[in-house]
Scaffold this active site. Structure first.
Site, PDB file in Angstrom:
ATOM      1  N   ARG A   1      45.971   4.810  49.780  1.00 34.79           N
ATOM      2  CA  ARG A   1      45.972   3.467  49.172  1.00 34.79           C
ATOM      3  C   ARG A   1      46.558   3.514  47.767  1.00 34.79           C
ATOM      4  NH1 ARG A   1      39.677   3.412  50.285  1.00 34.79           N
ATOM      5  NH2 ARG A   1      40.503   4.554  52.065  1.00 34.79           N
TER       6      ARG A   1
ATOM      7  N   LYS B   1      39.005  18.433  51.238  1.00 37.17           N
ATOM      8  CA  LYS B   1      38.504  18.281  52.601  1.00 37.17           C
ATOM      9  C   LYS B   1      37.897  19.590  53.095  1.00 37.17           C
ATOM     10  CE  LYS B   1      41.920  14.876  54.205  1.00 37.17           C
ATOM     11  NZ  LYS B   1      40.955  13.796  54.467  1.00 37.17           N
TER      12      LYS B   1
HETATM   13  N1  BES Z   1      44.624  11.019  55.539  1.00 35.91           N
HETATM   14  C1  BES Z   1      43.262  10.671  55.475  1.00 35.91           C
HETATM   15  C2  BES Z   1      42.795   9.842  56.662  1.00 35.91           C
HETATM   16  C3  BES Z   1      42.862  10.479  58.030  1.00 35.91           C
HETATM   17  C4  BES Z   1      41.708  10.890  58.677  1.00 35.91           C
HETATM   18  C5  BES Z   1      44.054  10.602  58.697  1.00 35.91           C
HETATM   19  C6  BES Z   1      41.771  11.428  59.933  1.00 35.91           C
HETATM   20  C7  BES Z   1      44.116  11.152  59.971  1.00 35.91           C
HETATM   21  C8  BES Z   1      42.970  11.554  60.588  1.00 35.91           C
HETATM   22  C9  BES Z   1      42.984   9.848  54.216  1.00 35.91           C
HETATM   23  O1  BES Z   1      43.776  10.152  53.130  1.00 35.91           O
HETATM   24  C10 BES Z   1      41.577  10.124  53.800  1.00 35.91           C
HETATM   25  O2  BES Z   1      41.293  11.232  53.434  1.00 35.91           O
HETATM   26  N2  BES Z   1      40.740   9.101  53.853  1.00 35.91           N
HETATM   27  C11 BES Z   1      39.381   9.207  53.457  1.00 35.91           C
HETATM   28  C12 BES Z   1      39.046   8.012  52.585  1.00 35.91           C
HETATM   29  C13 BES Z   1      37.687   8.080  51.986  1.00 35.91           C
HETATM   30  C14 BES Z   1      37.622   9.192  50.967  1.00 35.91           C
HETATM   31  C15 BES Z   1      37.381   6.742  51.346  1.00 35.91           C
HETATM   32  C16 BES Z   1      38.519   9.208  54.706  1.00 35.91           C
HETATM   33  O3  BES Z   1      38.807   8.440  55.613  1.00 35.91           O
HETATM   34  O4  BES Z   1      37.592  10.003  54.775  1.00 35.91           O
HETATM   35 MN    MN Z   2      43.002  11.743  51.974  1.00 38.96          MN
END
Ligand code: BES
Ligand code: MN
Ligand code: ZN
Length: 499
Positions: free
Chosen positions: A351, A277
């Site tokens: 997931r 990230k």
């Molecule tokens: N933990 C994150 C999602 C999240 C985003 C939680 C903002 C709290 C606040 C999750 O694991 C994630 O990184 N999701 C990705 C999925 C994508 C790569 C398909 C996302 O939402 O960007």
């Molecule tokens: Mn994630």
């Protein structure tokens, strides 16, 4: 903070701050009118001067100058009379309790906001529960790691219930159970990653379980491997901290009781793994264990309330880091139920670990599976912080979740689970892949988890937009909200009569 109920008349109560409600354009009624009379009409003059209009959660503080035992009267706005509900009472109690604490009150007197005037739509019992929740949750703060703690603290809240004390006392107790579960969830969710890695999250869960008289089982890495949870192991590879798989069990004692599985995402820190990230705001990703936190909190409350069904709290816990042995985009993992997943994006890790966890829930014979997760950024874009998303394979269960939420003041908005979305995560290499592209990201994220529940009735709650607030709300001080905890408790109660 202690909380108790008495039949005392509000104006004579020996408290530091006395809280009374004012509805918009309704003048002084109920407890506020009684206090006004004891104060020679002084509160009425505040109202005439326009210092309080009864807007939701608006507050004004009045110095009583020794005319009644309470040093301060706090009038709190309840909004329009015809829209008054338990959620408004919860918010008003939170706002007023915080103001009272700010002004140095140690004993807080709460009148039956919203139920002190006949015909106002909130029953005395519902008001009592909402008051307890609002005050306890509004006063929450997390100072675990501060050397110098805040000195201002409310030691005791007294609910001044008049003739309704007998009905209100058990409701206040119930409110305390709901609030303490939520506080527990907040404390777990907000804790930094270094203070609560999977090992310690499991220890915390076990402490809660044992304290509540529940059974608990914690699988270590070797056991997780034996069980065949390859997706959880894949995510855990990027970290030196070993994963844990936590199962807490509440047994109702009935031989043929159906089993509800509550499955919470327990990513103790989500850096994204190799699909790392951006650093901006990454510190917030310690809250990626909010689903797990809600489940642990709910299990504590369920143990206290003893609904007539069995409940399993199931938590896959790991960090998601980009260490040298981390799983890579293109890797394929094999889950507990044998299905394989191609990992396209290592940041779609929730997931993955939930695939193994819901498959486990199905394997132990759950009648219903409800998973709760900070799963997608897409839900933040879709619903912001006003509602969580819900979807599933059983309309009736989705509706039960929504009703449970509405009973406790938490909003869940339904998203469709059309078959056609499943095209988006087909893989050339494995049974499915772990991302479905940007369109409908919250739906495909949820549906991927649903691939692992078999025929079990299932609902998925995406709380990524509501698990955390940067600014203070009346009973949600900034930080972790504990969202979903109270809904899960209520859902267990609602399902107790079914299945
Ligand atoms: N933990 C994150 C999602 C999240 C985003 C939680 C903002 C709290 C606040 C999750 O694991 C994630 O990184 N999701 C990705 C999925 C994508 C790569 C398909 C996302 O939402 O960007
Ligand atoms: Mn994630
Ligand atoms: Zn995550």
């Amino acid at each position: 903070m202690e909380i108790r109920v008495t039949g005392e008349a509000p104006p004579t109560a020996a408290v530091d701050a006395l809280v009374a409600g004012v509805c918009k354009d309704a003048g002084l009624q109920g407890a506020a009118a009684a206090a006004d009379q004891a104060l020679g009409g002084a509160l009425g003059r505040l109202l005439e001067a326009g210092e309080i209009k009864g807007e939701p959660n608006q507050t004004v503080l009045f110095h009583t100058d020794g005319r009644i035992p309470a040093r301060h009267v706090i009038l709190v706005g309840l909004g329009p009379e015809d829209k008054l509900d338990a959620e408004q009472v919860r918010q008003a109690a939170g706002a007023a309790a915080r103001l009272a604490r700010d002004r140095g009150a140690r004993r807080l007197g709460l009148t039956l906001l919203g139920a002190d005037v006949p015909g106002r739509g909130v029953s005395p019992a519902d008001a009592g529960q909402a008051l307890a929740e609002g005050a306890l949750l509004g006063l929450w703060r997390f100072q675990e790691h501060k050397s110098k703690k805040e000195e201002k603290e409310i030691d005791e809240a007294v609910v001044l219930a008049g003739g309704d004390a007998a009905a209100v006392a058990p409701a206040v107790e119930r409110g305390r159970v709901f609030a303490e579960a939520t506080v527990l969830a907040r404390n777990l969710a907000i804790e930094p990653g270094n203070k609560l890695p999977p090992r310690l999250l499991a220890e915390a869960a076990a402490r809660v379980a044992v304290g509540a008289g529940l059974e608990v089982e914690v699988f270590d890495e070797a056991r997780i491997e034996q069980e065949g949870m390859g997706a959880l192991l894949g995510v855990a590879r990027g970290s030196h901290e070993p994963p844990r798989f936590i199962v807490i069990r509440y047994r109702s004692g009935r031989a043929d009781a159906p089993l509800l599985a509550l499955v919470g995402k327990g990513i103790t820190f989500d850096a994204g793994g190799i699909s790392i990230k951006p650093s901006e705001g990454m510190e917030e990703m310690r809250m990626d264990k909010s689903g797990a936190a809600a489940v642990i909190g709910a299990m504590q409350a369920i143990a206290r309330l003893r609904p007539d069904l069995d409940v399993a709290g199931v938590i896959p816990a790991t960090e998601n880091l980009p260490g040298g042995r981390a799983q890579k985009p293109g890797d394929i993992v094999r889950t507990l139920n044998g299905k394989t997943i191609e990992v396209i994006n290592t940041d779609a890790e929730g997931r993955l670990i939930l695939a193994d966890a819901v498959a486990y829930a199905a394997k132990i014979g759950a009648r219903w599976i409800v998973d709760i997760a900070t799963l997608t950024g897409a839900v933040v874009i879709c619903l912001g912080s006003q509602a969580a998303a819900v979807l599933g394979n059983d309309e009736a269960l989705v509706e039960e979740v929504r009703r449970a939420g509405s009973d406790v003041g938490e909003r869940f908005w339904p998203l469709p689970a059309y078959e056609e979305y499943k095209e988006q995560y087909k893989s050339h290499m494995a049974d499915i892949k772990n991302v479905g592209g940007r369109p409908a990201g919250t739906i495909t994220g949820g549906l991927i988890i649903g691939e692992f529940v078999g025929e079990t009735s299932w609902a998925h709650l995406d709380i990524a937009g509501v698990a955390w607030h940067d600014k203070d709300l009346p009973y949600k001080p900034r930080g972790a909200t504990g969202f979903g905890t109270r809904t899960l408790i209520r859902l267990a109660e609602r399902l107790a009569g079914q299945g």
